[in-house]
Write a protein that holds these residues in place. Structure first.
Motif, PDB file in Angstrom:
ATOM      1  N   LYS A  40       0.748  -1.124   0.178  1.00  0.00           N
ATOM      2  CA  LYS A  40      -0.222   0.138  -0.035  1.00  0.00           C
ATOM      3  C   LYS A  40       0.879   1.331   0.038  1.00  0.00           C
ATOM      4  CE  LYS A  40      -4.141  -1.727   2.228  1.00  0.00           C
ATOM      5  NZ  LYS A  40      -4.896  -1.803   3.713  1.00  0.00           N
ATOM      6  N   GLU A  41       2.034   1.137   0.768  1.00  0.00           N
ATOM      7  CA  GLU A  41       2.748   2.497   0.892  1.00  0.00           C
ATOM      8  C   GLU A  41       3.560   2.634  -0.442  1.00  0.00           C
ATOM      9  OE1 GLU A  41       5.539   1.836   4.162  1.00  0.00           O
ATOM     10  OE2 GLU A  41       3.884   1.386   5.721  1.00  0.00           O
ATOM     11  N   ASN A  43       2.519   1.816  -3.299  1.00  0.00           N
ATOM     12  CA  ASN A  43       1.214   1.797  -4.357  1.00  0.00           C
ATOM     13  C   ASN A  43       1.559   0.865  -5.398  1.00  0.00           C
ATOM     14  OD1 ASN A  43      -1.041   2.732  -5.271  1.00  0.00           O
ATOM     15  ND2 ASN A  43      -0.138   4.434  -6.539  1.00  0.00           N
ATOM     16  N   SER A  45       0.560  -1.915  -7.149  1.00  0.00           N
ATOM     17  CA  SER A  45      -0.779  -2.662  -7.636  1.00  0.00           C
ATOM     18  C   SER A  45      -0.724  -4.198  -7.567  1.00  0.00           C
ATOM     19  CB  SER A  45      -1.307  -2.294  -8.949  1.00  0.00           C
ATOM     20  OG  SER A  45      -1.617  -0.758  -8.821  1.00  0.00           O
TER      21      SER A  45
END
Length: 182
Positions: A40-41, A43, A45
């Motif tokens: 998540k940090e 990003n 995908s």
């Protein structure tokens, strides 16, 4: 080249996979969730979709089906957004499989068929083996024996074509059970 945080997320997921393979599910979940935070940090995908899918499988194994569906759909959303069609086929299959465990056979068939269509479009015969087996199993458990036999035979034929011995065995065993009931 992978950067250090990305490498850490991959390593954490690999450790989680090992824990999961040993049925050490709490430990696996801990590692997956840590990998998820890093992805998540960053990003990332691809890392997110893969980790969501792994968490979904783990929740299915833990019989927490609603959470399994939730995480599968998060993975599917990312794969749709990025137009990763082959990965979408896997997500649809996993959602179908979760519905199969939930004994929601019509939903299971719907998702197996979505996966089947992608596998046909992309020429992923191995995916057809598993999807046809899933549809056959759903029909079998829903007492629709003729349809079960049709799909189990399709799975068996593709499994034979690709020399997938475990899939051949599973299809044969289920067909044997089906014929014993006739």
């Amino acid at each position: 080249e992978m950067n250090a945080p990305n490498r850490k997320a991959v390593v954490l997921s690999n450790i989680a996979n090992i824990y999961a393979s040993r049925d050490q599910n709490e430990e696996a979940l801990e590692q997956y969730l840590e990998a998820l935070e890093i992805n998540k940090e960053l990003n990332n995908s691809s890392g997110l979709a893969g980790t969501y899918g792994n968490i979904a499988t783990l929740y299915r194994e833990l019989e927490q089906y609603d959470k399994s569906l939730e995480y599968n759909k998060l993975a599917l959303d990312i794969n749709k957004k990025n137009k990763w069609i082959g990965d979408q086929a896997m997500n649809y299959y996993n959602i179908g499989n979760t519905y199969l465990f939930m004994k929601e056979y019509e939903n299971a068939i719907e998702y197996f068929e979505r996966s089947t269509q992608i596998c046909k479009d992309l020429g992923i015969d191995v995916g057809l083996v598993y999807n046809y087996y899933g549809v056959g199993l759903a029909y079998y458990r829903n007492n629709k024996k003729e349809l079960a036999e049709e799909y189990l035979m399709r799975s068996l034929n593709y499994a034979k074509k690709h020399k997938m011995s475990e899939a051949i065995l599973k299809s044969c065993n289920k067909l044997y059970e089906l014929h014993k009931q006739k």
